[in-house]
Design an enzyme around this catalytic site. Structure first.
Site, short mmCIF file in Angstrom:
data_model
loop_
_atom_site.label_atom_id
_atom_site.label_comp_id
_atom_site.label_asym_id
_atom_site.label_seq_id
_atom_site.Cartn_x
_atom_site.Cartn_y
_atom_site.Cartn_z
N ALA A 84 0.85 -1.19 0.00
CA ALA A 84 0.00 0.00 0.00
C ALA A 84 0.88 1.24 0.00
O ALA A 84 2.00 1.23 0.51
CB ALA A 84 -0.90 -0.02 1.22
N ARG A 92 4.47 6.10 8.39
CA ARG A 92 4.94 4.86 7.77
C ARG A 92 4.58 3.65 8.65
O ARG A 92 4.28 2.58 8.14
CB ARG A 92 6.45 4.92 7.58
CG ARG A 92 6.86 5.88 6.49
CD ARG A 92 8.33 5.72 6.21
NE ARG A 92 8.74 6.60 5.14
CZ ARG A 92 9.32 7.78 5.31
NH1 ARG A 92 9.56 8.21 6.52
NH2 ARG A 92 9.66 8.52 4.28
N THR A 123 9.21 -1.51 0.33
CA THR A 123 7.87 -1.18 0.84
C THR A 123 7.98 -0.72 2.30
O THR A 123 8.74 -1.28 3.08
CB THR A 123 6.97 -2.42 0.75
OG1 THR A 123 7.08 -2.98 -0.55
CG2 THR A 123 5.53 -2.08 1.04
N ASN A 124 7.20 0.29 2.64
CA ASN A 124 7.20 0.83 4.01
C ASN A 124 6.21 0.12 4.93
O ASN A 124 5.19 -0.37 4.45
CB ASN A 124 6.85 2.32 3.96
CG ASN A 124 8.07 3.15 3.63
OD1 ASN A 124 9.17 2.87 4.09
ND2 ASN A 124 7.89 4.16 2.79
N ASP A 155 17.26 8.91 2.36
CA ASP A 155 17.36 9.99 3.36
C ASP A 155 18.77 10.58 3.37
O ASP A 155 18.95 11.79 3.50
CB ASP A 155 17.02 9.45 4.76
CG ASP A 155 15.76 8.61 4.73
OD1 ASP A 155 14.73 9.03 5.25
OD2 ASP A 155 15.82 7.51 4.14
N SER A 156 19.78 9.71 3.25
CA SER A 156 21.16 10.20 3.21
C SER A 156 21.37 11.07 1.97
O SER A 156 22.07 12.09 2.02
CB SER A 156 22.15 9.02 3.19
OG SER A 156 22.05 8.27 4.38
N ARG A 158 19.01 12.83 0.52
CA ARG A 158 18.32 14.10 0.81
C ARG A 158 19.19 15.00 1.70
O ARG A 158 19.30 16.20 1.48
CB ARG A 158 16.99 13.82 1.52
CG ARG A 158 15.95 13.25 0.59
CD ARG A 158 14.69 12.83 1.33
NE ARG A 158 13.66 12.43 0.39
CZ ARG A 158 12.71 11.53 0.63
NH1 ARG A 158 12.67 10.93 1.80
NH2 ARG A 158 11.82 11.23 -0.28
N HIS A 182 14.14 4.41 8.66
CA HIS A 182 13.72 5.22 7.53
C HIS A 182 12.37 5.79 7.95
O HIS A 182 11.33 5.19 7.73
CB HIS A 182 13.61 4.37 6.26
CG HIS A 182 12.91 5.09 5.13
ND1 HIS A 182 13.42 6.22 4.55
CD2 HIS A 182 11.74 4.84 4.51
CE1 HIS A 182 12.59 6.63 3.60
NE2 HIS A 182 11.56 5.82 3.56
P1 NAD Z 1 1.50 1.96 -5.30
O1 NAD Z 1 0.22 1.80 -4.59
O2 NAD Z 1 1.58 2.91 -6.45
O3 NAD Z 1 2.02 0.56 -5.84
C1 NAD Z 1 2.01 -0.60 -5.10
C2 NAD Z 1 1.82 -1.73 -6.07
O4 NAD Z 1 1.94 -2.97 -5.35
C3 NAD Z 1 0.46 -1.73 -6.77
O5 NAD Z 1 0.66 -1.74 -8.17
C4 NAD Z 1 -0.21 -3.01 -6.26
O6 NAD Z 1 -1.02 -3.63 -7.24
C5 NAD Z 1 1.01 -3.86 -5.94
N1 NAD Z 1 0.74 -4.94 -5.00
C6 NAD Z 1 0.01 -4.92 -3.87
N2 NAD Z 1 0.02 -6.13 -3.30
C7 NAD Z 1 0.79 -6.93 -4.07
C8 NAD Z 1 1.19 -8.28 -4.00
N3 NAD Z 1 0.79 -9.06 -3.00
N4 NAD Z 1 1.97 -8.76 -4.98
C9 NAD Z 1 2.37 -7.99 -6.00
N5 NAD Z 1 2.03 -6.70 -6.12
C10 NAD Z 1 1.25 -6.18 -5.17
O7 NAD Z 1 2.57 2.36 -4.18
P2 NAD Z 1 3.98 3.05 -4.44
O8 NAD Z 1 3.83 4.52 -4.44
O9 NAD Z 1 4.65 2.39 -5.58
O10 NAD Z 1 4.73 2.66 -3.08
C11 NAD Z 1 5.07 1.33 -2.81
C12 NAD Z 1 5.69 1.21 -1.43
O11 NAD Z 1 6.97 1.82 -1.43
C13 NAD Z 1 4.89 1.89 -0.33
O12 NAD Z 1 4.91 1.09 0.82
C14 NAD Z 1 5.65 3.17 -0.10
O13 NAD Z 1 5.45 3.72 1.20
C15 NAD Z 1 7.06 2.66 -0.29
N6 NAD Z 1 8.11 3.66 -0.49
C16 NAD Z 1 9.28 3.41 0.10
C17 NAD Z 1 10.32 4.32 -0.01
C18 NAD Z 1 11.62 4.03 0.69
O14 NAD Z 1 12.53 4.87 0.73
N7 NAD Z 1 11.77 2.85 1.27
C19 NAD Z 1 10.16 5.48 -0.77
C20 NAD Z 1 8.94 5.68 -1.40
C21 NAD Z 1 7.91 4.77 -1.25
#
Ligand code: NAD
Length: 319
Positions: A84, A92, A123-124, A155-156, A158, A182
């Site tokens: 999500a 987060r 994923t977060n 973050d680093s 940024r 993070h």
């Molecule tokens: P998004 O909603 O645009 O995309 C998520 C995708 O995952 C969707 O296409 C969905 O269909 C798919 N999905 C869901 N369940 C699934 C499963 N079981 N198997 C395969 N696919 C599945 O979200 P986003 O904007 O791409 O963000 C994704 C994640 O990345 C989020 O948790 C967000 O918070 C995180 N994120 C992390 C960082 C970081 O630095 N770690 C930075 C930005 C975003």
């Protein structure tokens, strides 16, 4: 038989904003020979694959396609962005339960398909989900170093950007890290910040600036708030995390032994509980090949410990 010993395959699981920004950057940077895209929504993965493929004549040959878990069996690296998205105002850590199940399922399915890749979790909340992924993968025989999270590499970056803008110098020469979660409890490590080996405080003094407490507090806040600021304006963050993931992928596929602030098992280091969080790690073909846990200033170490406690507490909700 065709010789494919040179091939480097990256699987991207989750083709939303982050997955597609990453796949696009990966294609442009030509770090892999094969890129396989997976999403719960298969048509979305197919659409992204087609969109990318149409650029290949202008970039170079590569095998880009939408696939299934069986296609991960020979992947060198699996980047997990499925889950999500963070909504405006949502922390987060609130995403935790929803995404923990997805992370565990993804890891199980890749391993069940016969894969032994390096997993790069994104994923977060990334630190908690890295812990979840490790807890699934290690009992199934994967070495712990092969599962880590993108952590505070973004973050680093940024932090380095803001410093470089303040002093008016090339950001590539700015060396500074953010450690810990993070997220909101992350720690900007001022004591080691330098510009091409010259302590930051010294560079700032020569530029007529003061590295005082107010300055440090404001910049740390700007780093911490960066994702909220972007999400408030465009609804999600994707571009810079896509670039950050490429930097990590480059270190793994190129066996570069780069020191990057990725999220790894930190239990026992700096007195930390059983959590994953970002520390300076040596990243190469085996994933996290070592942790450089050099001494920190007492207040930085205390903040890191606090960050570990925040993560430990938040993961309790999973039990
Ligand atoms: P998004 O909603 O645009 O995309 C998520 C995708 O995952 C969707 O296409 C969905 O269909 C798919 N999905 C869901 N369940 C699934 C499963 N079981 N198997 C395969 N696919 C599945 O979200 P986003 O904007 O791409 O963000 C994704 C994640 O990345 C989020 O948790 C967000 O918070 C995180 N994120 C992390 C960082 C970081 O630095 N770690 C930075 C930005 C975003």
């Amino acid at each position: 038989m065709e010789d494919r010993s040179y091939a480097k395959k990256v699987a991207v699981i989750g083709m939303g904003n982050v997955g597609s920004a990453f796949a696009y950057a990966l294609m442009l940077r030509r770090l892999a020979t094969d890129i396989v895209l997976l999403d719960l929504d298969q048509r979305r993965a197919e659409g992204e694959a087609l969109d990318l493929k149409h650029g290949l004549p202008l970039v170079g040959p590569m095998n880009v396609y939408a696939g299934a878990y069986a296609d991960c069996a020979d992947a060198d690296l699996v980047v997990v962005t499925a889950g999500a998205n963070q909504k405006p105002g949502q922390t987060r850590l609130e995403l935790l339960k929803q995404n923990a199940g997805i992370a565990a399922d993804v890891v199980r399915r890749v391993l069940a398909a016969g894969g032994r890749p390096v997993f790069l979790m994104t994923t977060n909340p990334v630190d908690v989900l890295t812990r979840v992924a490790l807890d699934v993968a290690v009992p199934l025989g994967l070495p712990a170093g092969r599962v880590f999270g993108s952590g505070t590499v973004l973050d680093s970056s940024r932090f380095r950007h803001l410093i470089s803008r303040t002093i008016g110098a090339d950001p590539r020469g700015v060396h500074a890290s953010v450690l810990g979660e993070h997220g909101d409890s992350e720690v900007c490590v001022w004591s080691r910040a330098n510009v091409s080996g010259i302590p930051l405080a010294e560079v700032m003094r020569l530029r007529g600036l003061d590295l005082d407490a107010a300055f440090m507090e404001q910049m740390a806040l700007d780093v911490r708030r960066a994702a909220y600021t972007i999400i408030d304006r465009k609804g999600y963050t994707a571009t810079a995390i896509g670039v950050a993931l490429c930097r990590i992928v480059e270190a793994v596929l190129g066996d570069q032994k780069s020191i990057l602030t990725v999220s790894t098992d930190a239990e026992g280091r700096y007195g930390l509980p059983r959590v994953c969080l970002s520390l300076p790690c040596l990243v190469g073909a085996e994933g996290v090949e070592g942790v450089i846990d050099a001494p920190l200033e007492p207040e930085e170490e205390a903040a890191l410990k606090k960050s570990g406690d925040v993560l430990f507490e938040s993961a309790k909700g999973l039990l």
